[in-house]
Design an enzyme around this catalytic site. Structure first.
Site, PDB file in Angstrom:
ATOM      1  N   GLU A   1      -7.561 -27.418  10.936  1.00 30.01           N
ATOM      2  CA  GLU A   1      -7.641 -26.921   9.710  1.00 30.01           C
ATOM      3  C   GLU A   1      -8.548 -25.713   9.554  1.00 30.01           C
ATOM      4  O   GLU A   1      -8.303 -24.633   9.278  1.00 30.01           O
ATOM      5  CB  GLU A   1      -7.821 -27.896   8.572  1.00 30.01           C
TER       6      GLU A   1
ATOM      7  N   TYR B   1       0.683  -1.228  -0.023  1.00 29.65           N
ATOM      8  CA  TYR B   1      -0.208  -0.146  -0.119  1.00 29.65           C
ATOM      9  C   TYR B   1       0.886   1.260  -0.133  1.00 29.65           C
ATOM     10  O   TYR B   1       0.292   2.330  -0.223  1.00 29.65           O
ATOM     11  CB  TYR B   1      -0.811   0.068   1.082  1.00 29.65           C
TER      12      TYR B   1
ATOM     13  N   ASP C   1      -9.322 -32.351   6.924  1.00 31.73           N
ATOM     14  CA  ASP C   1     -10.509 -33.099   6.306  1.00 31.73           C
ATOM     15  C   ASP C   1      -9.648 -34.042   5.487  1.00 31.73           C
ATOM     16  O   ASP C   1      -8.435 -34.002   5.082  1.00 31.73           O
ATOM     17  CB  ASP C   1     -11.028 -32.123   5.015  1.00 31.73           C
TER      18      ASP C   1
END
Length: 376
Positions: free
Chosen positions: A206, A120, A259
């Protein structure tokens, strides 16, 4: 009272040592940056176009796997030349020098900035945040110093909770033991000190939703004192640094709860990632244990078919890619799980365990896993 004074004196001594080490490292970084600039000036004095030699971080033949370190850069590394007289690379050459200039000022003034701050400062020049991210990593690799030594921080998205207290660089005491609130992972992990914990293990979670569920169920205190951390998906650098710091300091096992999916399996493997292999000693935890959700659990627990997700062609390609990578040969248990995934061509999210019972994850699944492994 004397004990209190002794503790204060010890803390002051530790900070003095830390400052001395930091100053020595800062001087080394400044000299390396000056070396890059002097090489460019020397090229110009010979009427030659300056060029930068960057390690190619996208090639698997540039890294190797060591079970005690994880993925790390090999000795004979292929490099890419970023030239100032080439149309395809002159813009990147200029941007690297721009970021090097910013880093030099940060190190010289002993101040810090995030990668987002750098972007920025001149968004039109850089074009995207991704460009800055890549350049900072290239510079770290080129100078052969950890990114934290560049005084450039990554904005942390991770959360941490559990039996853990530590001091931030400014002396702020952080207590992560609240049962209802998690603490943002520090953006300056390298400078935290006085880590105190009675935790038996670290659990990488996760998904933020699963992390919050464990937090709501007071998992860190009900079962066994532990530390939970989430990177809310693929873990950011600060979260990875925190896990490594806890592993180095506390010498306790690190588990991953992810997962059963070939894509998010990388959430475990990313702790030995290819692109950041040059920082293996500060980012990787090669002994991470895949606690669940395992593909074998799907069969063993008879997770309802309605809760499973069929493989796509992209899933199959990702799984084949995973199985060809150097660390899978050192993880026979993971390889067996990927065999099951490849045969069944199904994947499942951690939340699929709620199809068995709403509180199955916290009251049955995790306690049994940890007790069976002898960790609690």
């Amino acid at each position: 009272m004397s004990e209190r004074f002794a503790e204060v004196d010890k803390l002051r001594a530790e900070r003095a040592i830390h400052r001395a080490v930091t100053c020595r490292r800062s001087g080394d970084v400044l000299r390396r940056i000056e070396g890059v600039v002097l090489d460019a000036v020397a090229s110009l004095s010979r009427d030659a176009a300056p060029a930068l030699a960057l390690q190619n971080r996208s090639r698997w033949d540039n890294v190797s796997f060591d079970s005690s370190v994880g993925l790390h850069v090999t000795g004979d590394v292929m490099v890419t030349s970023v030239r100032s007289d080439c149309v395809s690379s002159v813009n990147r050459f200029a941007l690297i020098l721009k970021v090097l200039s910013t880093i030099y000022k940060l190190v010289l003034s002993d101040s810090y900035a995030t990668k987002r701050d750098i972007y920025y400062n001149d968004p039109q020049l850089f074009g995207s945040q991704k460009t800055v991210d890549s350049i900072v990593d290239d510079i770290s690799c080129m100078l052969k110093v950890p990114r934290r030594s560049l005084h450039v921080l990554a904005t942390s998205k991770g959360l941490i909770s559990g039996d853990l207290c530590y001091l931030e660089e400014d002396g702020t005491r952080v207590d992560c033991s609240s049962s209802s609130l998690a603490v943002p992972v520090s953006s300056n992990v390298g400078n935290i000190t006085n880590i105190v914990s009675s935790a038996k293990f670290v659990l990488i979670v996760e998904k933020d939703a699963t992390f919050q569920r464990l937090l709501d169920d007071d998992f860190c205190t009900k079962l066994s004192p532990c530390i939970m951390i989430t990177g809310k998906g693929v873990p950011d650098v600060s979260s990875r640094q925190m896990v490594r710091k806890l592993w180095d300091t506390l010498h306790i096992p690190v588990f991953a709860l992810v997962d059963a999916d070939p894509h998010v399996h990388l959430v475990v493997c990313v702790f030995s990632s290819q692109s950041m292999s040059f920082e293996a000693h500060s980012l990787t935890v090669p002994s991470v244990l895949w606690l669940g959700l395992l593909p074998s659990d799907i069969e063993r627990l008879r997770v309802p078919q309605d809760a499973l997700i069929p493989f796509t062609l992209r899933d199959e390609r990702k799984l084949r890619s995973l199985r060809s990578r150097p660390y899978t040969a050192c993880q026979p248990a993971w390889d067996r799980e990927m065999d099951i995934m490849q045969t069944g061509k199904k994947k499942a999210e951690i939340q699929s365990l709620t199809f068995i019972a709403p509180e199955f994850l916290t009251r049955v699944y995790l306690p049994n896993k940890l007790r069976y492994g002898g960790w609690i």
